[in-house]
Motif scaffolding. Structure first.
Motif, PDB file in Angstrom:
ATOM      1  N   GLY A 158      16.258 -42.859  23.669  1.00 21.09           N
ATOM      2  CA  GLY A 158      15.877 -42.239  24.668  1.00 21.09           C
ATOM      3  C   GLY A 158      16.289 -40.978  24.657  1.00 21.09           C
ATOM      4  O   GLY A 158      15.710 -39.973  25.309  1.00 21.09           O
ATOM      5  N   GLY A 159      17.335 -40.682  23.969  1.00 24.56           N
ATOM      6  CA  GLY A 159      18.014 -39.366  23.759  1.00 24.56           C
ATOM      7  C   GLY A 159      17.419 -38.320  23.049  1.00 24.56           C
ATOM      8  O   GLY A 159      17.646 -36.952  22.936  1.00 24.56           O
ATOM      9  N   ILE A 160      16.771 -38.761  21.899  1.00 27.33           N
ATOM     10  CA  ILE A 160      16.050 -37.812  20.997  1.00 27.33           C
ATOM     11  C   ILE A 160      14.927 -37.043  21.397  1.00 27.33           C
ATOM     12  O   ILE A 160      14.344 -37.760  22.138  1.00 27.33           O
ATOM     13  N   PRO A 161      14.838 -36.015  21.038  1.00 26.20           N
ATOM     14  CA  PRO A 161      13.357 -35.262  21.288  1.00 26.20           C
ATOM     15  C   PRO A 161      12.215 -35.667  20.548  1.00 26.20           C
ATOM     16  O   PRO A 161      12.495 -36.195  19.466  1.00 26.20           O
ATOM     17  N   TRP A 162      11.438 -35.739  21.307  1.00 26.74           N
ATOM     18  CA  TRP A 162       9.896 -36.239  20.536  1.00 26.74           C
ATOM     19  C   TRP A 162       8.917 -34.873  20.428  1.00 26.74           C
ATOM     20  O   TRP A 162       8.759 -34.103  21.337  1.00 26.74           O
ATOM     21  N   HIS A 163       8.327 -35.044  19.161  1.00 22.10           N
ATOM     22  CA  HIS A 163       7.505 -33.747  19.016  1.00 22.10           C
ATOM     23  C   HIS A 163       6.209 -34.440  18.278  1.00 22.10           C
ATOM     24  O   HIS A 163       6.089 -35.283  17.988  1.00 22.10           O
ATOM     25  N   ALA A 164       5.313 -33.371  18.521  1.00 25.11           N
ATOM     26  CA  ALA A 164       3.959 -33.902  17.915  1.00 25.11           C
ATOM     27  C   ALA A 164       3.455 -32.528  16.930  1.00 25.11           C
ATOM     28  O   ALA A 164       3.741 -31.489  17.048  1.00 25.11           O
ATOM     29  N   TYR A 165       3.005 -33.160  15.753  1.00 24.47           N
ATOM     30  CA  TYR A 165       2.667 -32.227  14.754  1.00 24.47           C
ATOM     31  C   TYR A 165       1.148 -32.306  14.287  1.00 24.47           C
ATOM     32  O   TYR A 165       0.573 -33.486  14.474  1.00 24.47           O
ATOM     33  N   ARG A 166       0.716 -31.259  13.937  1.00 20.38           N
ATOM     34  CA  ARG A 166      -0.840 -31.405  13.563  1.00 20.38           C
ATOM     35  C   ARG A 166      -1.149 -30.719  11.883  1.00 20.38           C
ATOM     36  O   ARG A 166      -0.601 -29.648  11.720  1.00 20.38           O
TER      37      ARG A 166
END
Length: 380
Positions: A61-69
């Protein structure tokens, strides 16, 4: 109640021995025997299980989540700003609340589920309503079923909400046999270990309940009646609970049957349960409070890396791939674990110096790694 649990179906054919007529019955069973009431059937009441489950859930829950394209041969780029589904999936809840609760459900019940609540103009989800997995039904549509979904499609049901397909639901599934529609969790596979831990807690409370060893309250009075014996026993126990002086006459004697937790192997048994919990959740024993010899700073740092590599990684990948299915082709989700791998300041500064001296890092690149603003010309 919103439905039953994620179910596996058993088909049983019953044949009438007189007429020979047969009928097929479908029995649904959640496969996690009743353990106790409370959060996750009481599993969280065990201190070791609470620590292990929360450790993993809070890391996720504490880690950042990112999207890549990546499109048309162009370099991979991180989407900025972060998509709402990853930044705050279930407003007004914070990201850590949503992801950590999903992670707890995944650990205990083998599944984490969210009903898609909102979409952007392109039809991709921007928000979800997390739903406890034991309030969900799942099945594969076959011929003859009452469903609007095509045959072969996976169908989800949330109470009165029926005929929901994979497009409508985010489903993070735990370990499972090939072809199974639901994952396996700790409650389904390790109930004996949890039950042993509960029993050990009960025995420990029983041994210390009265503040005195188990013993025999012996009376030399041949005319002692049962009610008088019960009164004598109750008075003795009450005086010990209240830490007052007990008064015994010449015909009454207390003979202690001494006990020692070490001799009864209670302490060792509870340590063994902690060992099993560490194996079940995949974390080092030291994180559950078990003392280990020859622990050094290097060992502790390596244990943190091992949690990421050998315990957390599988859960992270399940989250990443399940979430990526709800983004356009060529876009995928990654959890940023850099913060978990961040070493102490002295080690980081030595590593930065090596990069600077070798020429493959610039001052501003180092400052960016340290969350500091650039200095001078950005092109230097």
């Amino acid at each position: 109640m919103l439905g039953t649990t994620f179910t596996r179906a058993k088909n049983i054919e019953i044949t009438d021995t007189i007429s020979g007529a047969s009928e097929l019955f479908v029995i649904h069973d959640h496969l996690a025997p009743d353990f106790a009431t409370g959060a996750f059937r009481g599993g969280m009441s065990l201190p070791g299980a609470w620590r292990a489950a929360n450790l993993i859930a809070d890391l996720i829950g504490g880690i950042p989540w990112h999207a890549y394209r990546e499109r048309g041969g162009e370099p991979v780029r991180k989407l900025d700003p972060t998509p709402p589904l990853l930044e705050q999936p279930a407003p007004p809840e914070t990201r850590i609340n949503t992801f950590s609760s999903w992670a707890l459900d995944l650990l205990w019940n083998g599944n984490a589920v969210g009903l898609i609540a909102d979409r952007n103009s392109d039809g991709y989800p921007t928000a979800v309503n997390p739903v406890p997995s034991d309030m969900v039904q799942i099945r594969r549509v076959t011929e003859g079923m009452d469903s609007i979904l095509p045959i072969g499609e996976i169908e989800y049901s949330f109470g009165t909400l029926k005929n929901l397909g994979p497009h409508d639901v985010i489903h993070i599934k735990g370990p499972h046999a090939p072809g199974e529609l639901r994952g396996m969790g700790v409650l389904e596979t390790h109930l004996d270990t949890l039950g042993l831990g509960k029993e050990q807690n009960r025995q420990a409370r029983s041994l210390t309940k009265h503040g005195v060893p188990t013993g025999l309250l012996k009376s030399m009075n041949p005319d002692l009646t049962k009610p008088e014996a019960e009164t004598l026993k109750a008075g003795w126990l009450a005086s010990q609970r209240d830490r007052t002086v007990a008064v015994l006459n010449a015909s009454t004697e207390f003979v202690p049957l001494s006990w020692n937790p070490e001799e009864l192997q209670l302490v060792e048994a509870r340590k063994f349960t902690l060992h099993e919990l560490a194996l079940i959740f995949g974390i080092p024993l030291s994180f559950l409070g078990v003392e280990q010899s020859s622990r050094t700073y290097t060992n502790v740092e390596q244990e943190a890396v091992n949690i990421l590599k050998f315990s957390l990684n599988g859960h992270l990948v399940r989250f990443e791939q399940a979430l990526s299915l709800h983004f356009p082709n060529g876009t995928w989700v990654k959890g940023n674990v850099d913060g978990l791998l961040r070493s102490d300041s002295h080690t980081r500064y030595e590593t930065h110096k090596i990069g600077l001296d070798a020429g493959f890092l610039t001052i501003n690149e180092v400052r960016e790694l340290e969350d500091l603003p650039p200095i001078g010309d950005a092109n230097e």
